[in-house]
Design an enzyme around this catalytic site. Structure first.
Site, short mmCIF file in Angstrom:
data_model
loop_
_atom_site.label_atom_id
_atom_site.label_comp_id
_atom_site.label_asym_id
_atom_site.label_seq_id
_atom_site.Cartn_x
_atom_site.Cartn_y
_atom_site.Cartn_z
N GLY A 108 0.83 -1.08 -0.14
CA GLY A 108 0.15 0.01 0.15
C GLY A 108 0.88 1.30 0.09
N GLY A 109 0.27 2.11 0.14
CA GLY A 109 0.86 3.48 0.13
C GLY A 109 1.98 3.71 1.20
N CYS A 112 3.20 -2.72 3.76
CA CYS A 112 3.04 -3.86 3.20
C CYS A 112 1.79 -4.49 4.04
CB CYS A 112 4.18 -4.67 3.09
SG CYS A 112 5.41 -4.04 2.04
N LYS A 127 -2.05 -5.68 7.61
CA LYS A 127 -1.69 -4.46 6.91
C LYS A 127 -0.65 -3.52 7.87
CE LYS A 127 -4.39 -0.82 5.19
NZ LYS A 127 -5.30 -0.14 4.28
N ASP A 224 -11.66 5.71 -3.55
CA ASP A 224 -10.50 5.13 -4.28
C ASP A 224 -10.66 3.66 -4.79
OD1 ASP A 224 -7.82 5.21 -5.00
OD2 ASP A 224 -6.92 4.29 -3.08
#
Length: 385
Positions: A108-109, A112, A127, A224
């Site tokens: 992800g931004g 991980c 996450k 998103d």
């Protein structure tokens, strides 16, 4: 005065006496009850506060305090409903094998996503969010808060969360088939996704969006939606994930929200003017529909300095019935009823219209998809052998 009138007068006197006696008795009973109530109030532990209100004649203050008490009780009960299990770092470290690189199943931004096995042998996805900025912390809190009050078969399930100084963690149910992006654009190039399976994934995603837009109070805009945020379980049931950028309409308002999202999926009005509505999610859904239909990425690199938008490239061909069958993903080419292909293409065209008011509501999209999905996959289509 006659005897008849004397009898009537006597009867009225008796009735009046009875009424007086009854009223007096009732008054005495009420007075006794009031005295008993005052006695009990004086004996209660909070009598000093409550009696001072009564003595000062401040009945409004007493009423407001009671009203505040009721509101607090309601708020507490809601918070209990939205309880989120807390995981400590040692538990998550053990579950992910020390956050080994071999257990990474996504990125992800802000970190991980790791495959994990909890103490109960339940499979999960963890996450890990590096707390490098206020934005990362804000997205973590936003996602946990939203997912803790959302329960739907097409929305990812939150199992818990955890925090320490340098990192935060969100624990979800594990989705064995990964993301739609991996299935479409990874090494398999969509080979596991038949036409009907793709329509099922589109329908599942529409159901998840409809829940967010129409059934959440306040309504939620995902902001998103993209193929990498649509996850698939072992049976290819689709669930919407990653709510870090999602907003509640009643809390944050629809317009003038800081621009966020992913290039290729962001609606024009949001990109240019910062105007955000549920139709912004519908636009992103239309792009996902084009990915399912054509097997192409939303933005394709032609040269290191030049990119091409899938929407811009596909629009002229989607409305041309002679060209449409030739641009369909080769994996599913000639495997569907052409009438159904034209319907899905028309739906995608409506969803990605530049003008938001021309786009359909996600509910209308959902109703259009249901007849295209076989009964055994959650639709109403009955296949003939």
């Amino acid at each position: 005065m006659g005897n008849g009138e004397e009898h009537k007068l006597e009867a009225h006197k008796k009735l009046l006496i009875c009424l007086v006696i009854s009223s007096s008795s009732l008054g005495l009973i009420l007075l006794f009850c009031l005295a008993f109530w005052v006695y009990r109030r004086k004996k209660s532990p909070n009598s000093s506060i409550k009696n001072s209100d009564a003595e000062n004649g401040n009945s409004f203050s007493l009423f407001m305090r009671r009203l505040s008490s009721i509101k607090t009780q309601r708020k507490t009960s809601i918070n209990k409903d939205y309880y989120v299990q807390s995981f400590d770092f040692k538990t998550l470290e053990k579950a992910t094998g020390g956050f080994k690189d071999s257990n990474v199943i996504g990125e992800g931004g802000f970190g991980c996503v790791y495959k994990a096995c909890l103490d109960s042998n339940a499979k999960a996805a963890v996450k890990k969010i590096e707390n490098v900025s206020q934005e990362a912390k804000r997205e973590f809190q936003n996602e946990v808060e939203l997912l803790s009050r959302i329960q739907h078969s097409n929305i990812i399930s939150l199992l818990g969360s955890g925090s320490e100084i340098n990192s935060s963690y969100i624990i979800y149910e594990l989705m064995e088939k990964g993301s739609l992006e991996e299935q479409l654009h990874g090494t398999s190039r969509g080979s596991a996704l038949t036409w009907h399976m793709r329509m099922k994934i589109a329908l599942d995603t529409a159901r998840g969006l409809e829940y967010l837009h129409e059934h959440c109070r306040p309504p939620v805009i995902h902001r998103d939606l993209k193929s990498s945020n649509i996850l698939l379980d072992s049976s290819f049931n689709a669930k919407i994930s990653d709510f870090g950028l999602a907003v509640s309409v009643g809390v944050h308002g629809k317009n003038n929200i800081k621009l966020s999202g992913t290039l290729g999926y962001v609606a024009p009005e949001y990109l240019l003017d910062g105007k955000l509505t549920d139709k912004s999610d519908v636009y992103a859904f239309g792009v996902v529909l084009l990915e399912l239909l054509l097997g192409r990425r939303p933005v394709e690199k032609l040269t290191p300095a030049q990119c091409r938008s899938l929407v811009t490239w596909a629009m002229p061909q989607l409305t041309d019935r002679s060209k449409l069958p030739n641009i369909v993903d080769p994996v599913i080419k000639d495997t569907m009823d052409l009438k159904h292909l034209y319907q899905v293409a028309a739906m995608a065209v409506l969803c990605v219209q530049p003008e938001p008011s021309y786009r359909p509501l996600i509910t209308d999209v959902l109703h259009s998809l249901v007849p295209l999905v076989p009964v055994e996959l959650g639709g109403t289509l009955r296949l003939t052998r």
